[in-house]
Motif scaffolding. Structure first.
Motif, PDB file in Angstrom:
ATOM      1  N   ILE A  48      -2.258  16.401 -19.102  1.00  0.00           N
ATOM      2  CA  ILE A  48      -1.338  15.979 -20.154  1.00  0.00           C
ATOM      3  C   ILE A  48      -1.956  16.481 -21.459  1.00  0.00           C
ATOM      4  N   ASN A  49      -1.469  17.591 -21.955  1.00  0.00           N
ATOM      5  CA  ASN A  49      -2.164  18.293 -23.040  1.00  0.00           C
ATOM      6  C   ASN A  49      -2.209  17.507 -24.339  1.00  0.00           C
ATOM      7  N   ALA A  50      -1.264  16.613 -24.548  1.00  0.00           N
ATOM      8  CA  ALA A  50      -1.275  15.816 -25.774  1.00  0.00           C
ATOM      9  C   ALA A  50      -2.358  14.752 -25.762  1.00  0.00           C
ATOM     10  N   MET A  51      -2.978  14.532 -24.605  1.00  0.00           N
ATOM     11  CA  MET A  51      -3.916  13.425 -24.462  1.00  0.00           C
ATOM     12  C   MET A  51      -5.362  13.892 -24.349  1.00  0.00           C
ATOM     13  N   TRP A  52      -5.649  15.108 -24.788  1.00  0.00           N
ATOM     14  CA  TRP A  52      -7.038  15.545 -24.910  1.00  0.00           C
ATOM     15  C   TRP A  52      -7.139  16.481 -26.108  1.00  0.00           C
ATOM     16  N   SER A  53      -8.337  16.611 -26.662  1.00  0.00           N
ATOM     17  CA  SER A  53      -8.485  17.410 -27.870  1.00  0.00           C
ATOM     18  C   SER A  53      -9.921  17.894 -28.041  1.00  0.00           C
ATOM     19  N   LEU A  54     -10.045  19.098 -28.583  1.00  0.00           N
ATOM     20  CA  LEU A  54     -11.331  19.626 -29.043  1.00  0.00           C
ATOM     21  C   LEU A  54     -11.414  19.666 -30.560  1.00  0.00           C
TER      22      LEU A  54
END
Length: 530
Positions: free
Chosen positions: A341-347
């Motif tokens: 779920i790309n909205a729920m991880w971040s660099l």
């Protein structure tokens, strides 16, 4: 004059020896002591390309590159996600042990072609193409499911797929599906020595003959590599055993392919089952005897080591490695468990850290989204990571795991306003059809109360013969580590995950979404060299 001549001769010999040393690469088997099953290997000019199975891990279909057949680097993935069914999103079940597998790779007239058949519902195959294997791949078509398939493009540009136990079907020349009225045949029948399926089709053509390389389990015998050959693609085919070896006392080596280098030397790249780490790759010389590609040394066995007559070329990155999370994207060594779920991880929300946010509420790690995985390696390796758990919510769980159907899990657990570090051994049970989680058996091994905001977690894996043990430790300052609990026995189970044990970073919610954990400086180390 005599002494001068000897000196010149000595210098020439030294120069020649030095040049020879620089033009060969030492292979120590297994050449890749990590989970790289179902290999297909091709050469394009001086470049070798390798594809392997990673099943439910995303992005799917890793493409690896090497100049010397020994040192490999992941250069791309074919598809970021598979979205045909919500099972890839861990909705309504899972694709544990399914997804992308037994992929076939080919190159023809400037284009790379790739075929794989996900073993989920509905059954089908994907064909992808690209001009640049480091770049993006394009979906050419979906077509019929082919079990353990091998693409083959003949000298007349006709396209075939070998699959199953000796079956072949012709495709359209533009790779848009099965050709109407084209060749469709079973090219051989099992003889009396064979039992069950012959699998892992890989096809080459040499000196006008077709070679179909497969594995078999003969009646009362051991797994082995066999080869069927014919002067015509439709047969008749004759058979020979080309490798039978339980290298180093592990499982019998079987399933892979053969490839040549630009100088006409041949090699076999064949995997071997090694328990908890999964299926590792062996590299062997190939000797053509009476027209058969015999894999192994002079005794027909996988050699412990040998010199590959190619110049060493070690890439900057490999297929495993450390990550300080300072890049704009995740390094290619990482894969998510199922679609992320790309909205729920971040660099970027905290530069230099990986942030994993909780999303849907789940009961265990086995249904948690955005679990990030990386291979372990043998004979021993370990992963260490710093976890900032200061933004967990009640019921949130984050940490580091030796992840598989049976998992050893180091978890930071938020319970109200208190936090605990828990080591647990957990085993998942799945339905046969949807691979839905029906039960998680859990043993709490050790518990440590936590204060502050950070903890360093470490998992060490020992994959020596008879071991397959994970051990766990933690630190409150990143310097002094304290062992925790007891060793965990890692297992390979084809009925569930069908993969080797992976390092896994995770953060999930059991009560409410909204929390997160930050991960810093994942350090991968091979703690014992081959």
């Amino acid at each position: 004059m005599y002494i001068r001549t000897l000196f010149i001769l000595f210098m020439v010999l030294m120069t020649f020896s030095s040049a020879m040393a620089q033009s060969t690469t030492r292979c120590v088997n297994p050449v890749i002591w990590a989970d790289v099953p179902d290999p297909d290997l091709i050469r394009v000019g001086d470049d070798f390309y390798l594809v392997s199975t990673t099943m439910h891990l995303m992005p799917a279909v890793p493409i690896m590159h090497s100049k010397d057949l020994v040192n490999w680097e992941t250069i791309s993935y074919v598809c970021p996600k598979i979205t045909d069914t919500p099972l890839y999103d861990l909705e309504g079940g899972s694709v544990y042990g399914r997804g992308q597998w037994a992929t076939s790779l080919r190159y023809h007239k400037g284009t790379f072609y790739l075929l794989f058949s996900p073993n989920d519902q509905p059954w089908r195959s994907f064909i992808y193409t690209t001009k640049d294997p480091k770049g993006e791949w394009q979906l050419q078509c979906r077509t019929t499911h082919f079990h353990d398939a091998s693409l083959f493009i003949d000298d007349d540009d006709r396209v075939y797929v070998f699959y199953g136990t000796g079956e072949v079907v012709e495709l359209n020349k533009d790779f848009t599906g099965v050709k109407e009225g084209g060749l469709r045949a079973r090219v051989f029948q099992r003889d009396a020595s064979e039992t069950g399926l012959l699998e892992g089709s890989r096809v080459i053509k040499k000196d006008g003959k077709y070679y179909l390389i497969m594995i078999s389990w003969p009646q009362g015998g051991k797994r082995r590599q066999v080869c069927y050959r014919s002067e015509k693609i439709e047969g008749p085919y004759e058979k020979s055993v080309i490798l039978l070896d339980n290298f180093k006392g592990f499982g019998y080596v079987g399933q892979g392919t053969v490839v040549d280098d630009a100088n006409g030397n041949w090699y076999g790249m064949i995997f071997q089952d090694r328990g908890g780490i999964g299926r590792v790759l062996t590299l062997s010389p190939v000797t053509w005897k009476d027209g058969w590609p015999m894999i192994g040394d002079t005794e027909g066995r996988v050699p412990h080591s040998f010199d590959v007559p190619l110049k060493p070329a070690k890439p900057e990155h490999g297929i495993v490695g450390s990550d300080d999370f300072s890049g704009k994207t995740l390094r290619k060594e990482w894969q998510w468990n199922h679609n992320p779920i790309n909205a729920m991880w971040s660099l970027t929300e905290r530069p230099g850290w990986l942030r994993l946010k909780t999303s849907k509420v789940v009961e265990s790690l086995f249904t948690a989204p955005n679990t990030l995985t990386q291979r372990m390696t043998g004979p021993e390796s370990e992963g260490t990571v710093c976890v900032d758990f200061s933004h967990l919510h009640d019921g949130d769980v984050c940490g580091l795991s030796a992840f598989n159907g049976d998992s050893g899990i180091l978890s930071v657990v938020q319970e109200g306003k208190t936090r605990k570090l828990i080591l647990s051994f957990e085993s998942v049970l799945l339905t046969d059809r949807e691979k839905a989680v029906t039960e998680v058996k859990k043993e709490v091994v050790a518990t440590v109360p936590l204060k502050g905001e950070k903890v360093w977690l470490r998992v060490h894996g020992d994959f020596n013969l008879g071991k397959d043990l994970a051990t766990f430790s933690y630190s409150l300052d990143g310097k002094k580590f304290q062992s925790l609990g007891k060793p965990f026995k890692m297992r390979f189970d084809y009925r569930r995950f069908f993969m080797g044990t992976k390092f896994a970073l995770f953060c999930y919610a059991t009560k409410q979404s909204g929390g997160w954990a930050d991960f810093d400086d994942f350090i991968f180390e091979e703690t014992v060299k081959k």
